[in-house]
Scaffold this motif. Structure first.
Motif, PDB file in Angstrom:
ATOM      1  N   PRO A 122       0.797  -1.229   0.000  1.00  0.00           N
ATOM      2  CA  PRO A 122       0.000   0.000   0.000  1.00  0.00           C
ATOM      3  C   PRO A 122       0.830   1.280   0.000  1.00  0.00           C
ATOM      4  O   PRO A 122       0.378   2.296  -0.465  1.00  0.00           O
ATOM      5  CB  PRO A 122      -0.835  -0.105   1.275  1.00  0.00           C
ATOM      6  CG  PRO A 122      -0.273  -1.217   2.061  1.00  0.00           C
ATOM      7  CD  PRO A 122       0.511  -2.088   1.143  1.00  0.00           C
ATOM      8  N   ASN A 123       2.036   1.225   0.512  1.00  0.00           N
ATOM      9  CA  ASN A 123       2.804   2.460   0.610  1.00  0.00           C
ATOM     10  C   ASN A 123       3.926   2.550  -0.410  1.00  0.00           C
ATOM     11  O   ASN A 123       4.819   3.370  -0.272  1.00  0.00           O
ATOM     12  CB  ASN A 123       3.369   2.614   2.021  1.00  0.00           C
ATOM     13  CG  ASN A 123       2.269   2.805   3.023  1.00  0.00           C
ATOM     14  OD1 ASN A 123       1.504   3.749   2.922  1.00  0.00           O
ATOM     15  ND2 ASN A 123       2.141   1.883   3.956  1.00  0.00           N
ATOM     16  N   VAL A 124       3.881   1.677  -1.429  1.00  0.00           N
ATOM     17  CA  VAL A 124       4.943   1.698  -2.422  1.00  0.00           C
ATOM     18  C   VAL A 124       4.352   2.047  -3.781  1.00  0.00           C
ATOM     19  O   VAL A 124       3.456   1.380  -4.267  1.00  0.00           O
ATOM     20  CB  VAL A 124       5.649   0.335  -2.497  1.00  0.00           C
ATOM     21  CG1 VAL A 124       6.709   0.365  -3.579  1.00  0.00           C
ATOM     22  CG2 VAL A 124       6.285   0.000  -1.159  1.00  0.00           C
ATOM     23  N   GLN A 125       4.849   3.106  -4.372  1.00  0.00           N
ATOM     24  CA  GLN A 125       4.421   3.453  -5.723  1.00  0.00           C
ATOM     25  C   GLN A 125       5.460   2.962  -6.706  1.00  0.00           C
ATOM     26  O   GLN A 125       6.605   2.705  -6.338  1.00  0.00           O
ATOM     27  CB  GLN A 125       4.252   4.963  -5.840  1.00  0.00           C
ATOM     28  CG  GLN A 125       3.085   5.461  -5.046  1.00  0.00           C
ATOM     29  CD  GLN A 125       3.046   6.965  -5.054  1.00  0.00           C
ATOM     30  OE1 GLN A 125       3.674   7.607  -4.216  1.00  0.00           O
ATOM     31  NE2 GLN A 125       2.350   7.530  -6.004  1.00  0.00           N
ATOM     32  N   VAL A 126       5.051   2.861  -7.971  1.00  0.00           N
ATOM     33  CA  VAL A 126       5.940   2.238  -8.947  1.00  0.00           C
ATOM     34  C   VAL A 126       7.245   3.033  -9.071  1.00  0.00           C
ATOM     35  O   VAL A 126       8.331   2.443  -9.161  1.00  0.00           O
ATOM     36  CB  VAL A 126       5.229   2.048 -10.300  1.00  0.00           C
ATOM     37  CG1 VAL A 126       4.785   3.345 -10.898  1.00  0.00           C
ATOM     38  CG2 VAL A 126       6.129   1.312 -11.261  1.00  0.00           C
ATOM     39  N   GLU A 127       7.171   4.380  -8.992  1.00  0.00           N
ATOM     40  CA  GLU A 127       8.408   5.170  -9.109  1.00  0.00           C
ATOM     41  C   GLU A 127       9.387   4.801  -7.996  1.00  0.00           C
ATOM     42  O   GLU A 127      10.593   4.736  -8.199  1.00  0.00           O
ATOM     43  CB  GLU A 127       8.124   6.675  -8.997  1.00  0.00           C
ATOM     44  CG  GLU A 127       7.106   7.228  -9.953  1.00  0.00           C
ATOM     45  CD  GLU A 127       5.738   7.286  -9.313  1.00  0.00           C
ATOM     46  OE1 GLU A 127       5.115   6.213  -9.223  1.00  0.00           O
ATOM     47  OE2 GLU A 127       5.281   8.365  -8.918  1.00  0.00           O
ATOM     48  N   GLN A 128       8.806   4.590  -6.810  1.00  0.00           N
ATOM     49  CA  GLN A 128       9.620   4.260  -5.642  1.00  0.00           C
ATOM     50  C   GLN A 128      10.290   2.893  -5.832  1.00  0.00           C
ATOM     51  O   GLN A 128      11.474   2.727  -5.531  1.00  0.00           O
ATOM     52  CB  GLN A 128       8.671   4.199  -4.455  1.00  0.00           C
ATOM     53  CG  GLN A 128       9.213   4.630  -3.147  1.00  0.00           C
ATOM     54  CD  GLN A 128       8.094   4.654  -2.111  1.00  0.00           C
ATOM     55  OE1 GLN A 128       6.932   4.894  -2.436  1.00  0.00           O
ATOM     56  NE2 GLN A 128       8.441   4.390  -0.873  1.00  0.00           N
ATOM     57  N   ALA A 129       9.539   1.940  -6.341  1.00  0.00           N
ATOM     58  CA  ALA A 129      10.087   0.604  -6.569  1.00  0.00           C
ATOM     59  C   ALA A 129      11.185   0.659  -7.627  1.00  0.00           C
ATOM     60  O   ALA A 129      12.235   0.017  -7.494  1.00  0.00           O
ATOM     61  CB  ALA A 129       8.975  -0.355  -6.986  1.00  0.00           C
ATOM     62  N   ILE A 130      10.955   1.453  -8.677  1.00  0.00           N
ATOM     63  CA  ILE A 130      11.976   1.596  -9.725  1.00  0.00           C
ATOM     64  C   ILE A 130      13.246   2.183  -9.116  1.00  0.00           C
ATOM     65  O   ILE A 130      14.365   1.744  -9.411  1.00  0.00           O
ATOM     66  CB  ILE A 130      11.449   2.506 -10.865  1.00  0.00           C
ATOM     67  CG1 ILE A 130      10.325   1.809 -11.637  1.00  0.00           C
ATOM     68  CG2 ILE A 130      12.580   2.887 -11.820  1.00  0.00           C
ATOM     69  CD1 ILE A 130       9.627   2.699 -12.662  1.00  0.00           C
ATOM     70  N   GLU A 131      13.057   3.177  -8.239  1.00  0.00           N
ATOM     71  CA  GLU A 131      14.189   3.812  -7.562  1.00  0.00           C
ATOM     72  C   GLU A 131      15.051   2.767  -6.835  1.00  0.00           C
ATOM     73  O   GLU A 131      16.276   2.830  -6.861  1.00  0.00           O
ATOM     74  CB  GLU A 131      13.613   4.811  -6.554  1.00  0.00           C
ATOM     75  CG  GLU A 131      14.363   6.084  -6.370  1.00  0.00           C
ATOM     76  CD  GLU A 131      14.454   6.924  -7.618  1.00  0.00           C
ATOM     77  OE1 GLU A 131      15.582   7.048  -8.100  1.00  0.00           O
ATOM     78  OE2 GLU A 131      13.426   7.452  -8.110  1.00  0.00           O
ATOM     79  N   GLU A 132      14.382   1.809  -6.191  1.00  0.00           N
ATOM     80  CA  GLU A 132      15.126   0.771  -5.464  1.00  0.00           C
ATOM     81  C   GLU A 132      15.937  -0.086  -6.430  1.00  0.00           C
ATOM     82  O   GLU A 132      17.074  -0.460  -6.150  1.00  0.00           O
ATOM     83  CB  GLU A 132      14.171  -0.117  -4.660  1.00  0.00           C
ATOM     84  CG  GLU A 132      13.489   0.598  -3.505  1.00  0.00           C
ATOM     85  CD  GLU A 132      14.477   1.137  -2.479  1.00  0.00           C
ATOM     86  OE1 GLU A 132      15.583   0.584  -2.366  1.00  0.00           O
ATOM     87  OE2 GLU A 132      14.144   2.144  -1.809  1.00  0.00           O
TER      88      GLU A 132
END
Lengths: 438, 358
Positions: A122-132
Motif C-alpha cells: 500500500p505504501n509503495v508506488q511504482v516510481e519508488q520501486a523503480i528507484e530501489e
C-alpha cells in the motif's frame, strides 16, 4: 476510571492488518511452478572472479554465458511486476522471460520487485520501486503493467541514463514518453482468436463466458478477438448459425483478485458454470477460471476452460484445459537488452505477432498457443486448420462488416481494420454480452 | 493509571521517584527488547542475518535523499492520523473509523479538483484541503452521532463506516469518476501535473506535507495540554459521568474530539491525493489510519510522542522496501516489527499494572 479496552483494540487492529496482508495471495498456486526463489538474488559482488553460472542461472537450456569470458562490467537489469512471480499467468510469463534473457546475455544480472500494487504494497508506488532497482545498479528497467505507464515515464525523466521498457503500454506511440522509454506488446489478438476457436469447437451448449479483468482498449480488443475466433469456428467448422452462439464477458475490475475491491474471480467462474456456460475463457492474470472448471468437472459437469498468458498454465487443470494462448517475451527482451548493452537502444512502440513458421518456437515466437489435453484430437485438427489460415494470411477476422455493441460501424463491408483502430478499440463488438464502458 | 499514581504518594518521595524512573525505563525498553527478540526469531527462522535486516529497517530510509523524502511523505499523514487519535484517546473514545475518515477526506478533496479544474492551483489546493477536512469531520461526526445518539459503540460504528467509505470510493472510481473509455479499480485518471503539490527538486517530498502535519500536531498538543478544553476532554475520558456532574459538557466534548480527529484524518486523505498518489485509488488511505492506531497504542494520549514514533514507523516501512532486493526476504517484516512493538508495549504495560496492584 474507565479501563481502556486497549487489548481488544490492539487485537482488532492486528486482525485488520493481517486481513490486509493475507488478502491478495493468488487464489491458486500453480502446482507445476518452481518454488518461489528467494526474492531477488543476493547481489553478486563484481569481483574479478571468472563468470561462473550463478545459482539462479541454472536454466534447463545451456546458457552461453558459462563459456564466455566475463564482461568487464556487469549489466544489471530490473523488473517491476504487478503481481507475484508464480501466478501461473501474466507475471510468471514476464518473470521467466527475464530469466531467459539473463541466461543468454553474458555479464547480465536480473533483479526484480514483484507485487507492486496498492493492495500488496500500500505504501509503495511504482516510481519508488523503480528507484530501489536503480539503487541496486539497474541500468535497464522493465515495468509490466498498464498501470505503470505514468510512473515509468516519471522515473525515466528522473533517470535519463537508465533505459526503460513499459510492456503493454503505448506512451511512445502517443508521444508522451521520454526518449529513454520503449514499448513492447505481443499481438495476443491471434492467440485469443485461437482460444475462441478452441472454445467454440468443443462447446456443447454454445455458451462461452469470458472472465475479464478491467475495461480498457487492450482488454476490449482481446475480448473482441476471442469472440471473432469463436464465431468463425462456430459458423464454419461447427456449421451453426452465429446467433446460436452465446458469448458473455464479466469484468472483475482489475488484473487479479483484490478482496473487497474486485469481484472475486472464483465466484464469477462458479456463477458462469451455474448459468450453464460450458467454456470459461480467462482474460485475467491468474487461473481461477481453469481451477473452478476443473472442480466442476470433477463433480460431474462438462465444463472446459482456456487459461491465459503463461505457457504452462494448463497444469492446474489438465483434463479440462482446451489450450492456452501465451506470451513468450524472452526472445525480444533478449534482443532489446542486448541492444541496450551495446549502446543501440531505440525508443519505439512494438506490437509483435507470432512466428508463423512455428508459433510455439521458444526462441522466436512472441505469441504461442499450446493445445490442452482437454481438446479432442478431431477438434485439434480443425484448430490446426484455423491456425494455418491465420498464418498464411488467407483469413483476417478483422474484416468488415463489423459493428460495435451500440450498432455503429467498426469496419465497413469489405474493408480491413487498421492496426491503430484495433489497438484503440473503443467498444465491444455486436453479439457480445457485457459492458463496454465507452 | 492515575489511581495508582495517587497511591504512590503514600511512599516516600525518593522511592517514588526511583520507582517512577524504573517504571519509565521499563515501559520504554521492555517493549523494544520484546519486539526485537520476536522479530529476530522470525528473521532467524528464514535464515537472514538479523543485523543486516535491522540496519536496513532502521537506517535504510535515511540512506538517500529520495528514500528520506518518501519517509517524510509517509510520516506526514501518519502524524496527522496519530495526532488526531490522541484527541479521541484522551476523550476515552476508540476511533477505529479513522480509515474511513481518511478515505472520505480524500474523496471530498477530489471534488473541487474535478469541479473547478481551471482555478489557479494554490486556490484549488486550499479548497481541496478545506473540502478534505470537512469530509473527514463529517464522517467522524457520523460515527460520533451513532455513539452518542443511538448508543452504537464507536468501535463498531467506525468499522462499519470504514466499509461504507471504501464502497463509495470504489463506486466513484469504477463509475462517475472513471477514466475516459475504461473502468478499472486501479484508480481515477492522474491529476494534471500542475495540481500535484510542489516538491523539492526531483524528490517526491512535498514540503507542505510535513509542515501541515507538524503544525497540526503542535495544535493538538496545545489544546490537549494547555487549554481548559483539553483538560475537560481528558476528564471526560477518565470518567464521563463524573465530569458531566461537575459541569463538563461530556457529550459535546466527545463529539468535538471526534470531529477534531476526523478533521486531521481528512487532511491526511487530502495529502494522499495531492501529494502522494495524485489520483483517487480504492486503497487511498494506504493503511495510515491503522498504523496511526498502532502509534497511539504506544504513545497513548501524549501528542509529543507522536512525532518520533510516527517517524520510526514510517522509517520501518520505507526501509523495508529494500529487503526483498538486498536480503531476499519479504518486506512485510516491517509490519511484524511494528506489530510486535505494540504487542510488547501492551504486555509490559499490563504486567506493570498487575505488579503495582499486587
Amino acid at each position: 476510571m474507565r479501563q481502556p479496552p486497549v487489548r481488544f483494540i490492539a487485537l482488532l487492529v492486528l486482525f485488520a492488518l493481517l486481513l490486509g496482508a493475507c488478502g491478495t495471495t493468488p487464489a491458486a498456486q500453480p502446482t507445476a511452478a518452481p518454488a518461489p526463489e528467494a526474492t531477488g538474488a543476493p547481489p553478486v559482488e563484481p569481483t574479478d572472479a571468472p563468470a561462473e553460472p550463478t545459482a539462479e542461472a541454472t536454466q534447463p537450456t545451456e546458457p552461453p554465458a558459462a563459456t564466455e569470458a566475463p564482461a568487464e562490467e556487469e549489466f544489471v537489469f530490473g523488473m517491476i511486476l504487478v503481481g507475484p512471480t508464480n501466478d501461473g499467468g501474466w507475471n510468471q510469463a514476464h518473470f521467466e522471460a527475464a530469466k531467459y534473457a539473463e541466461a543468454r546475455l553474458p555479464g547480465s544480472r536480473f533483479i526484480y520487485i514483484d507485487k507492486v500494487n496498492p493492495a500488496d504494497r500500500p505504501n509503495v508506488q511504482v516510481e519508488q520501486a523503480i528507484e530501489e532497482l536503480i539503487s541496486q545498479g539497474a541500468k535497464f528497467v522493465i515495468t509490466n503493467s498498464a498501470e505503470f505507464g505514468e510512473g515509468t515515464n516519471l522515473a525515466a525523466e528522473a533517470h535519463p541514463d537508465v533505459y526503460f521498457l513499459h510492456a503493454s503500454g503505448d506512451a511512445v506511440l502517443t508521444g508522451s514518453a521520454p526518449p529513454n522509454v520503449t514499448n513492447l506488446m505481443g499481438r495476443m489478438e491471434y492467440g485469443k482468436m485461437m482460444a475462441g476457436c478452441a472454445a467454440a469447437l468443443q462447446s456443447d451448449a454454445g455458451k462461452l463466458a469470458y472472465l475479464g479483468p478491467l475495461i480498457d482498449p487492450e482488454t476490449r480488443r482481446l475480448v473482441n478477438s476471442t469472440y471473432l475466433g469463436a464465431k468463425y469456428c462456430w459458423e464454419n467448422y461447427r456449421e451453426q448459425p452465429a446467433d446460436s452462439l452465446d458469448f458473455k464477458v464479466t469484468w472483475i475490475g482489475f488484473w487479479f483478485n483484490i478482496p473487497g475491491v474486485t469481484l472475486d474471480p472464483t465466484r464469477v467462474a462458479t456463477d458462469f458454470i451455474s448459468e450453464g456456460n460450458d467454456v470459461i475463457i480467462s482474460g485475467i492474470d491468474t487461473t481461477e477460471g481453469l481451477v473452478e472448471a476443473n472442480k466442476a468437472s470433477a463433480a460431474g459437469r462438462t465444463v472446459w476452460a482456456v487459461p491465459y498468458d503463461y505457457k504452462d498454465a494448463c497444469a492446474q487443470g489438465e483434463d479440462v484445459c482446451l489450450g492456452v494462448p501465451y506470451f513468450n517475451w524472452g526472445p525480444r527482451y533478449t534482443e532489446i537488452l542486448g541492444d541496450a548493452i551495446e549502446g543501440r537502444f531505440e525508443s519505439q512502440w512494438e506490437w509483435i505477432g507470432p512466428d508463423w513458421n512455428d508459433i510455439n518456437n521458444p526462441d522466436s515466437s512472441m505469441i504461442g498457443f499450446i493445445k490442452g489435453p482437454g481438446l479432442t484430437p478431431e477438434n485439434g485438427v480443425l484448430l490446426d486448420d484455423f491456425i494455418s489460415k491465420l498464418a498464411d494470411g488467407s483469413l483476417n477476422l478483422f474484416t468488415g462488416p463489423l459493428n460495435f455493441q451500440d450498432g455503429t460501424v467498426f469496419v465497413a463491408d469489405g474493408e480491413v481494420a487498421e492496426d491503430l483502430a484495433i489497438w484503440n478499440t473503443p467498444q465491444l463488438l455486436e453479439g457480445i454480452e457485457g459492458q463496454s464502458a465507452p | 493509571m492515575q489511581i495508582q499514581d495517587a497511591g504512590g504518594q503514600l511512599t516516600s518521595r525518593t522511592t517514588y521517584r526511583l520507582a517512577d524512573l524504573a517504571d519509565y525505563l521499563a515501559r520504554l525498553v521492555l517493549p523494544f527488547l520484546g519486539a526485537l527478540v520476536l522479530t529476530t526469531v522470525v528473521l532467524l527462522t528464514v535464515d537472514v542475518a538479523p543485523l543486516d535486516a535491522y540496519r536496513i529497517l532502521l537506517f535504510g530510509a535515511f540512506s538517500t535523499p529520495i528514500r528520506f523524502g518518501d519517509m517524510v511523505m509517509l510520516a506526514s499523514p501518519l502524524i496527522l492520523c496519530a495526532g488526531g487519535l490522541t484527541l479521541t484517546f484522551a476523550a476515552g473514545l476508540y476511533n477505529l473509523g479513522i480509515e474511513g475518515q481518511v478515505v472520505l477526506g480524500a474523496i471530498a478533496a477530489m471534488i473541487p479538483l474535478r469541479l473547478f479544474p481551471d482555478l489557479p492551483p494554490p486556490l484549488l489546493w486550499m479548497l481541496s484541503f478545506a473540502f478534505g477536512a470537512a469530509g473527514g469531520t463529517l464522517w467522524a461526526l457520523l460515527a460520533a452521532s451513532l455513539r452518542l445518539g443511538a448508543g452504537v459503540n464507536e468501535i463498531f460504528a467506525g468499522l462499519g463506516l470504514n466499509f461504507l467509505a471504501s464502497g463509495i470510493a470504489l463506486y466513484l472510481i469504477l463509475g462517475p469518476w472513471r477514466r475516459e473509455g475504461s473502468a478499472s479499480s486501479s484508480g481515477t485518471a492522474l491529476l494534471p501535473r500542475e495540481l500535484w503539490l510542489p516538491t523539492i527538486g526531483s524528490l517526491r517530498l512535498a514540503p507542505l506535507a510535513p509542515i501541515i502535519a507538524i503544525v497540526s500536531l503542535v495544535v493538538v498538543w496545545w489544546v490537549l495540554s494547555r487549554m481548559r478544553w483539553g483538560l475537560e476532554v481528558r476528564a471526560v475520558g477518565l470518567n464521563g459521568a463524573a465530569a458531566d456532574r461537575l459541569g463538563v459538557p461530556a457529550v459535546k466534548r466527545m463529539a468535538q474530539a471526534m470531529a477534531g480527529c476526523g478533521l486531521l484524518a481528512g487532511l491526511a486523505g487530502t495529502l494522499q491525493v495531492l501529494g502522494v498518489f495524485h489520483q483517487l485509488i480504492p486503497n487511498i488511505s494506504s493503511g495510515v489510519g491503522l498504523i496511526g492506531l498502532l502509534v497511539v497504542l504506544l504513545v497513548l494520549a501524549r501528542p509529543i510522542w507522536v512525532l518520533p514514533v510516527a517517524v520510526v514507523f514510517a522509517t520501518f516501512t520505507v526501509g523495508s522496501v529494500q529487503l526483498p532486493l538486498t536480503l531476499g526476504i519479504d518486506s512485510s517484516i516491517a509490519g511484524v516489527l511494528q506489530g510486535t512493538l505494540v504487542l510488547a508495549a501492551l504486555v509490559s504495560r499490563g504486567l506493570m499494572q498487575r505488579r503495582r496492584r499486587a
